[in-house]
Design a protein around this motif. Structure first.
Motif, mmCIF file in Angstrom:
data_model
loop_
_atom_site.group_PDB
_atom_site.id
_atom_site.type_symbol
_atom_site.label_atom_id
_atom_site.label_comp_id
_atom_site.label_asym_id
_atom_site.label_seq_id
_atom_site.Cartn_x
_atom_site.Cartn_y
_atom_site.Cartn_z
ATOM 1 N N ALA A 25 -6.949 3.330 5.876
ATOM 2 C CA ALA A 25 -6.698 1.872 5.000
ATOM 3 C C ALA A 25 -6.185 0.785 5.900
ATOM 4 O O ALA A 25 -6.865 -0.132 6.026
ATOM 5 C CB ALA A 25 -6.179 1.848 3.811
ATOM 6 N N THR A 52 -5.947 -6.312 3.287
ATOM 7 C CA THR A 52 -4.729 -6.761 3.096
ATOM 8 C C THR A 52 -4.347 -8.221 3.346
ATOM 9 O O THR A 52 -5.433 -8.799 3.911
ATOM 10 C CB THR A 52 -3.807 -5.852 4.134
ATOM 11 N N VAL A 102 -7.960 -1.151 -1.687
ATOM 12 C CA VAL A 102 -8.832 -0.402 -1.172
ATOM 13 C C VAL A 102 -9.945 0.677 -2.095
ATOM 14 O O VAL A 102 -9.806 0.658 -2.883
ATOM 15 C CB VAL A 102 -7.695 1.008 -0.730
ATOM 16 N N LEU A 144 0.907 -1.205 0.088
ATOM 17 C CA LEU A 144 -0.040 0.018 0.110
ATOM 18 C C LEU A 144 0.932 1.233 -0.130
ATOM 19 O O LEU A 144 0.660 2.078 -0.916
ATOM 20 C CB LEU A 144 -0.913 -0.065 1.261
ATOM 21 N N ALA A 199 -12.634 5.250 3.484
ATOM 22 C CA ALA A 199 -12.018 4.134 3.040
ATOM 23 C C ALA A 199 -12.117 2.787 3.536
ATOM 24 O O ALA A 199 -12.520 2.751 4.885
ATOM 25 C CB ALA A 199 -10.451 4.420 3.360
ATOM 26 N N TYR A 200 -12.077 1.646 2.854
ATOM 27 C CA TYR A 200 -12.276 0.502 3.330
ATOM 28 C C TYR A 200 -11.249 -0.312 2.386
ATOM 29 O O TYR A 200 -10.973 -0.358 1.221
ATOM 30 C CB TYR A 200 -13.842 -0.121 2.892
ATOM 31 N N ALA A 201 -10.513 -1.206 3.190
ATOM 32 C CA ALA A 201 -9.399 -1.981 2.706
ATOM 33 C C ALA A 201 -9.481 -3.237 3.380
ATOM 34 O O ALA A 201 -9.811 -3.647 4.372
ATOM 35 C CB ALA A 201 -8.351 -1.127 3.108
ATOM 36 N N SER A 222 -8.989 0.325 8.746
ATOM 37 C CA SER A 222 -10.006 -0.569 8.164
ATOM 38 C C SER A 222 -9.536 -1.900 7.832
ATOM 39 O O SER A 222 -10.404 -2.787 8.271
ATOM 40 C CB SER A 222 -10.363 0.055 6.760
#
Length: 369
Positions: free
Chosen positions: A343, A227, A243, A201, A223-225, A346
């Motif tokens: 992010a 990983t 993201v 990111l 923001a919505y993420a 999130s």
């Protein structure tokens, strides 16, 4: 504006509004692969900057680089921090690992030197503010090295969006993947969260995030993420990231990045009346291949690439010489780091994180520099 007007003189420097004399003498701080292979040649090829000092942890090993590019002086980091040869440069370009940006940028500002610093500006929004505040107090120019903001294809794309050629933007899709371990060892600083501030990111995802903000001339409201990392050597950072950003109005952006996938980059802007596609925008050399669909019309422009690194340093030098505030300034960088921080929050909480679009990330002093 119609599409044909935008494509006329495609490579124009619309920021270059007056003739200026002289150059900005640069100290290049951190002589890694990008500095040696892209930044210093880009400076040398340009008009408004010249490299006069190289600052490195290995002066003996860096001496051949200095000789190759005609740079007279090589300094160790400690000597730079002590102020040695400060009369030999007017500005610094900071190209160290992210966690050291503030250290070297603040030192420059305290000596009245202008600063162009690689992205992200630091490892967090808070640490980036330290740089912005130091430059504001000193009254020096601060530019974050978002070179795509100076790349002609991206600038023309922004003009088309602003002119409403594709109607109101509804969706932006930006992706950047790079097989890191094909080009670096597993002990690279990019996989150390303390030095990098994150993984894919921070290193790759910042490109589509900042470019989306630049194209829309707007900041996201949420923001919505998510990983994902499989195992060593990506166990301490995000190997893959996705993201989702929401902007004021109806626009959304999907930004993805990966440290462990086939090399690829793409950018697509979809509006209510058309679409813009840019080929390989984030990979380091934009091929200047842009397709615009507006209503029933489809137009394609293809041209030779422009050295976006040269454009970036020429823009920085021009801003310093004319007293112009760069568009990609400290405030721009801080917004991106707030998005990155949100992010990661999130991804950890599995919840959407709201960003306050009315919040100012630059101090009053920063805005006045």
């Amino acid at each position: 504006m119609n599409v044909e007007e935008c494509f006329e003189d495609f490579r124009r420097r619309d920021w270059e509004r007056e003739s200026v004399d002289g150059t900005v003498r640069l100290a290049v701080v951190g002589i890694g692969g990008f500095a040696e292979n892209r930044a210093i040649p880009g400076v040398r090829a340009g008009t408004y900057c010249e490299p006069t000092v190289l600052v490195t942890g290995s002066p003996r090993r860096t001496r051949p680089v200095a000789d190759e590019f005609g740079v007279d002086h090589v300094l160790a980091y400690d000597d730079y921090l002590a102020g040695e040869l400060e009369g030999e440069y007017d500005a610094v370009y900071v190209s160290t690992p992210n966690a050291f940006h503030a250290k070297y940028a603040r030192s420059a500002a305290e000596r009245g030197k202008h600063v162009i610093c690689e992205k992200p500006l630091e490892t967090s929004a808070e640490r980036a503010r330290e740089i912005a505040d130091a430059c504001a107090r000193a009254g020096v120019t601060l530019m974050t090295a978002y070179r795509l903001q100076l790349e002609p294809t991206v600038r023309r794309c922004r003009e088309l969006v602003a002119a409403g050629v594709i109607g109101d933007v509804v969706q932006v899709h930006g992706g950047f993947s790079h097989p890191l371990l094909e080009f670096a060892d597993a002990d690279t600083w990019r996989l150390d969260p303390d030095l990098a501030g994150g993984g894919a990111l921070v290193d790759l995802g910042i490109y589509p995030i900042n470019t989306t903000r630049y194209l829309l001339d707007a900041d996201p409201v949420s923001a919505y993420a998510s990983t994902h990392s499989i195992d060593d050597p990506f166990d301490r950072v995000d190997e893959h990231v996705s993201v989702q950003l929401e902007f004021p109005g109806d626009a959304t952006a999907a930004c993805t990045a990966s440290f462990d996938a086939h090399a690829s980059s793409q950018l697509q802007v979809v509006g209510t009346n058309g679409m813009i596609s840019v080929s390989s925008p984030f990979g380091g050399v934009v091929p200047q291949d842009i397709v615009v669909e507006s209503g029933e019309m489809r137009t394609e422009y293809t041209g030779p690439p422009v050295d976006e690194v040269r454009e970036e340093f020429d823009y920085f030098g021009y801003c310093v010489l004319t007293g112009t505030r760069p568009e990609p300034d400290g405030a721009d960088a801080i917004v991106d780091l707030r998005i990155i921080d949100a992010a990661y929050e999130s991804a950890e909480t599995e919840c959407r994180v709201v960003l306050d679009p009315s919040r100012s990330d630059a101090s009053n002093a920063d805005r006045g520099s």
